[in-house]
Design a protein around this motif. Structure first.
Motif, PDB file in Angstrom:
ATOM      1  N   GLY A  85       0.840  -1.194   0.000  1.00 29.21           N
ATOM      2  CA  GLY A  85       0.000   0.000   0.000  1.00 29.21           C
ATOM      3  C   GLY A  85       0.869   1.237   0.000  1.00 29.21           C
ATOM      4  N   GLY A  86       1.891   1.213   0.856  1.00 33.39           N
ATOM      5  CA  GLY A  86       2.799   2.341   0.932  1.00 33.39           C
ATOM      6  C   GLY A  86       3.508   2.581  -0.390  1.00 33.39           C
ATOM      7  N   TYR A  87       3.996   1.531  -1.000  1.00 32.77           N
ATOM      8  CA  TYR A  87       4.720   1.683  -2.262  1.00 32.77           C
ATOM      9  C   TYR A  87       3.816   2.202  -3.374  1.00 32.77           C
ATOM     10  N   VAL A  88       2.601   1.640  -3.452  1.00 33.01           N
ATOM     11  CA  VAL A  88       1.682   2.115  -4.498  1.00 33.01           C
ATOM     12  C   VAL A  88       1.369   3.583  -4.269  1.00 33.01           C
ATOM     13  N   GLY A  89       1.125   3.924  -2.999  1.00 36.94           N
ATOM     14  CA  GLY A  89       0.856   5.320  -2.672  1.00 36.94           C
ATOM     15  C   GLY A  89       2.021   6.212  -3.085  1.00 36.94           C
ATOM     16  N   LEU A  90       3.231   5.711  -2.868  1.00 41.88           N
ATOM     17  CA  LEU A  90       4.419   6.476  -3.231  1.00 41.88           C
ATOM     18  C   LEU A  90       4.439   6.756  -4.718  1.00 41.88           C
TER      19      LEU A  90
END
Lengths: 413, 332, 284
Positions: C46-51
């Motif tokens: 989730g964090g990476y996609v958000g990034l």
């Protein structure tokens, strides 16, 4: 049924055996080097920087030393000392490498050290900085081309007291050997120069929320010395700033807190931070500028010390191999040559080894500044010819225990 | 019906045994070290099988006992120069003691709750290994553990003698565990796995049986840890992290739980996989992850289970639990 | 005085972060009893996609939404294709979800590389709110607000809506639920997706605070389990209280007894489980 099973099992065993049939190389075949680092898992990015630096150096000499081709076998330690040992065994016993280089985690270094001596395999610790590897627990068959954790902080302690004029400093460092050794080196010289360490905080390795520690920092200190690594280097400056501390207490730190490895991901909260290290991408020499430009062109990022140390390690091996006329099979001669190498024009400057196998080199005091929209570690002072023992006599230095949480003791806490 | 299959199994066992015994001088030393590792992990996997395969309790903290055995050796051998005669009993006894304490807490639950409690207990031991630096050297680990000196004409510092040393350890552990699982005690464990309530109504002291099984598993886990420390000459918190506990679960599941041999086989496969695959590709994690998933999907009873099924010529079922229907699973 | 106030605030904000993380697990593990070792990966991915989203578009709310939706889809796939059949089989669940966790870990490494990043939060969320000598970082306040909003929405949906009632029914007794005409299959899928969604939200929100980096998945996994266990499985209220407890315990523990940090976290967990195996507010 049972025949099939027998056949299957035998087949598997045969397969397993053939997997490892490696033809024995004739004497004057390629020079084989093993490079051990973490290629998967949490430290994978560091491992990549290291292997990139190492390979780039060899490519610059066309992968050839004294007419012999150089072959590098990169092995993944997976960040696990037991795996590192297994890989070392494979490199030495199966691949029959002539030398091993790499390693950055302290626990991997300590795990491999006894085995290195047992195998009598010339080894180059490229990055791992655990003090004792070249002090109280030296490995006869290894040299270091990186640094010891306390090395840059000895001159920095003096610098903080005399040049920056700080009298009372609070330290906050990751609670493991690297953090202890960095703080230890700083504390020793800082206090000898008249300063006082008034507080030592030790957040556990992997702390994500520094809140509990930031709240404890003594507000009446002059500055805060922070030792952070990797992901914690990323989040600490912002939390420090948001807690209102940046405005009141200047932030100084160990080199890895503001290393080129994390600078691209940091923002303005890091500007102004001062830290010492063996390298900075902003070193203003033609050699370094070329190195940074080439590395950036090839790998898309500014090299940090992981890359530079590995780049220099490869060069070190090449120089030693040249000195023995390419005869790396003679382990003793090759090792002796490794210990005698001197490089005057590495990207980080001149390097030579002390009698314990650790570099004597420049230490750069750097300040984070913004240049053309990017953050760089501008060099504001250089200490030349710094050894792991600073100005102390090695024998005296080694009589004392290795720096840890409680040594030096916090007299003014 | 029985005779052909029986001797078929025996023949296979004999061949494997013979290979284990006779092949070392012909193997590359890398492969030999892998085999040694496989044997030691095999002991750990078998020990987990006692509570997982035979008693039906899945533990997420088994690596703790492995670590306790290993650290005992590390601390005693490097700090006090203790010999094997002391480190071995110390490591095993300490693991037994900790299992005895943890068992009283963990066995209050079953199923999912048991998983969680054992997870927490395992994390406590890991946390101690990490943070009790004066004892364990924390993250740096304890290094330079010398190989045991048993006064034999062959030095255990060499790979081949140590391989046989590990093999001996494995065979002893296997033999003892086999005796245990085939005894009435072992049969009771199986009965408990199949249905606790039934055993209780039949008058068996269920908790006591589970407890003893738990402690035995811990003890043999410690034994594996002792050998591991000597093998590597090094021990660090990585040896008892959560991922290791999960990996041992995989070894048991992959090989076929409730069979002792299965988990040992599973251990061998995983060790070889982790080490050999990563030689050829950095993407070994992907492959390992796939193995986890494929095991549950295609061979929920493990490799041995699949072989047994084949030989019995019964159609494979896709149910994952060894012999249990959903209604008979404890807990949750 | 400053010490206690700041520490309490930090503990609460950390607890809020944990709630976002554990809230999702409380649904998946607490309600559906699925031991989901992939939960950490949902957080990480989730964090990476958000990034990536915020790099391309610069919109923080979009990053949160995109990350959450993407991970929800992945979660649904994992549930539908694999986990659905493993009801009641803890071992199978542990191993399958662990397998996915490893695969996701490596995929993340391939796609985003191994360098650590922070998610650049919008300017209005940086800096601190100053009250006298006390500083309250605005991002921490943001986390508390997000957690409170999520808790409120979850509570409203579960307790006050029909869908929520169907969810609770499905989770309590699938047979009965099916009997009264509830589409158990669909509802279970929704619950699982929701759990993954929340974990991903936590990943993006935390990404602005602690960053996204390899290893984050396995780092927070034990913490998420601790919260769900301590608070009690199957209880949202328990998850909320559990997170606050863990947040405050961890904070004060680190401040007062830094050497024992992991101990102060897992020992109470073991102790609570020893006394009440279903956790503080759990129901068997």
């Amino acid at each position: 049924m049972s025949t099939k099973r027998i056949a299957a099992i035998c087949g598997v065993l045969v397969l397993a055996l053939t997997v490892d049939v490696v033809p024995a190389w004739p004497q004057k075949g390629p020079i084989k080097l093993g490079f051990l680092t973490q290629m998967t898992g949490g430290g994978a990015a560091v491992g990549k920087d290291m292997s990139n630096g190492f390979m780039m150096s060899l490519e610059e000499i066309s992968n050839q030393i004294v007419g012999r081709k150089v072959e590098v076998i990169i092995e993944d330690t997976q960040g696990d000392p037991a795996q590192a040992l297994t890989r070392l065994r494979k490199l030495v016993e199966s691949d029959k490498v002539n030398a091993v280089a790499g390693i950055f985690l302290a626990n991997e270094g300590y795990a491999l050290a006894p085995k290195v001596d047992e195998y009598r395999i010339p080894t180059v610790w490229a990055v791992v900085s655990a003090d004792d590897l070249t002090q109280r627990k030296p490995t006869k068959y290894a040299v270091r081309t990186g640094w010891t954790s306390s090395q840059p902080n000895h001159p920095f302690g003096e610098y903080a007291a005399k040049t920056l004029g700080y009298k009372r400093v609070a330290t906050i460092a990751m609670d493991y050997a690297f953090g202890w050794e960095q703080v230890g080196g700083f504390q020793r010289t800082f206090e000898e120069a008249g300063g006082q360490i008034v507080q030592k905080l030790w957040p556990p390795l992997g702390t994500t929320d520094f809140g509990p520690f930031l709240a404890q920092i003594k507000r009446d200190a002059d500055a805060v010395f922070a030792v952070m690594v990797a992901a914690s280097s990323l989040r600490f400056p912002k939390q420090y700033q948001d807690a209102g501390l940046k405005a009141r207490l200047p932030l100084i730190g160990g080199g890895t807190s503001f290393d080129e490895f994390v600078l691209p991901a940091l923002g303005d909260e890091a500007i102004g931070a001062i830290s010492p290290l063996i390298y900075s991408a902003a070193i203003d020499t033609p050699v370094n500028q070329r190195f940074v430009k080439e590395f950036r062109k090839k790998y898309g990022k500014v090299p940090g010390y992981y890359a530079e140390a590995s780049y220099t390690a490869a060069r070190w091996i090449a120089e030693a191999a040249k000195a023995v006329g390419g005869n790396v099979e003679d382990k003793e001669k090759f090792l002796a040559a490794l210990k005698k190498v001197e490089i005057s024009d590495a990207p980080r400057g001149p390097i030579k080894l002390d009698t314990y196998g650790n570099p004597i080199q420049n230490i750069y005091v750097r300040k984070v500044e913004k240049r053309d929209g990017e953050l760089w570690n501008t060099v504001i002072q250089t200490f030349t010819g710094v050894s792991q023992f600073w100005k102390y006599k090695p024998e005296e230095f080694l009589k004392q225990p290795v720096y840890d949480r409680n040594y030096p003791a916090c007299k003014y806490c | 019906m029985g005779l052909t299959r029986f001797s078929g199994q025996q023949v296979v066992a004999a061949i494997i045994f013979f290979l284990l015994l006779a092949s070392p001088p012909f193997l590359s030393s890398f492969l030999l070290t892998l085999l040694t590792q496989a044997l030691i992990y095999g002991i750990l996997a078998m020990s987990l099988d006692i509570i997982l395969g035979y008693t039906g309790l899945a533990s997420l903290g088994h690596a703790a006992y492995f670590g306790i055995g290993a650290y005992s050796v590390g601390i005693l051998a490097t700090r006090y120069g203790a010999a094997f005669g002391i480190t071995l009993p110390a490591g095993v006894l300490l693991a037994v003691l900790v299992a005895a304490i943890f068992g009283t807490v963990a066995l209050r639950a079953t199923g999912v709750y048991f998983l969680m409690i054992t997870l927490a207990l395992g994390m406590i031991v890991w946390g101690l290994a990490h943070r009790w630096v004066t004892m364990t050297q924390g993250d740096n680990g304890i290094s330079a553990i010398p190989r045991p000196d048993l006064g034999l004409p062959w030095s255990l510092s060499l790979s081949i003698p140590f391989y046989y040393f590990a093999l001996a350890g494995f065979l002893i552990a296997f033999w003892i565990l086999r005796v245990i699982v085939r005894s009435p005690f072992g049969q009771t464990l199986v009965g408990i796995r199949e249905s606790e309530s039934r055993m209780r109504t039949l008058g068996y002291h269920v908790w006591l049986h589970k407890y003893i099984g738990f402690v035995i598993a811990g003890g043999f886990g410690g034994f594996a840890g002792v050998l591991w420390a000597y093998y590597n000459g090094f021990v660090s918190p990585v040896d008892l992290q959560l991922a290791t506990s999960v990996e041992v679960l995989l070894m048991v599941a992959l090989g076929g739980r409730g069979s002792l041999i299965g988990p040992a086989l599973g251990a061998g496969i995983i060790v070889l996989l982790k080490n050999l695959v990563s030689v050829y590709t950095h993407r070994w994690l992907l492959i390992l992850g796939a193995v986890y998933i494929l095991t549950i999907v295609y061979a929920p009873e493990g490799i041995l289970g699949a072989i047994k099924r084949r030989t019995k010529e019964v159609k494979p079922r896709a149910v994952g639990v060894h012999g249990l229907t959903e209604g008979e699973i404890e807990g949750g | 005085m400053e010490f206690w106030v700041t520490q309490a605030f930090n503990g609460i904000s950390y607890g809020a972060l944990l709630f976002l993380l554990a809230g999702g697990l409380s649904l998946i593990f607490g309600m559906m009893r699925i031991v989901n070792m992939t939960h950490g990966s949902y957080y990480l991915l989730g964090g990476y996609v958000g990034l990536t989203v915020i790099r391309q578009t610069g919109y923080f709310p979009l990053a949160i939404l995109a990350g959450a939706l993407a991970i929800a889809i992945i979660g649904v796939f994992e549930w539908n294709a694999f986990l659905k059949r493993l009801s009641g089989q803890e071992l199978g669940q542990v191993l399958t979800t662990m397998g996915f966790a490893l695969i996701f870990q490596d995929l993340a490494l391939i796609i985003w590389g191994g360098d650590p990043y922070t998610i650049p939060a919008p300017a209005m969320l940086s800096g601190a709110h100053r009250i006298g000598d006390l500083y309250f970082p605005i991002y921490r306040i943001f986390i508390i607000v997000v957690a409170a909003v999520v808790a409120l929405i979850l509570w409203l949906v579960l307790e006050k809506t029909r869908v929520g009632a169907m969810m609770r029914a499905t989770v309590d007794d699938p047979e009965m639920a099916r009997g009264v005409g509830i589409n158990v299959h669909l509802i279970s899928m929704v619950v699982f997706a929701l759990g993954a969604f929340l974990a991903a939200v936590a990943g993006v929100v935390a990404g602005g605070f602690v960053g996204v980096y390899p290893g984050a998945d396995f780092e927070i996994l034990p913490y998420a389990f601790v919260v769900v266990i301590v608070g009690g499985m199957g209880s949202l209220k328990g998850a909320l209280i559990g997170s606050l407890m863990v947040g405050l315990l961890d904070n004060f523990g680190k401040a007062l007894f830094p050497e024992l940090s992991y101990f102060t976290l897992f020992a109470p967990m073991a102790a609570i489980l020893a006394v009440r195996p279903t956790g503080l507010y759990g129901r068997a």
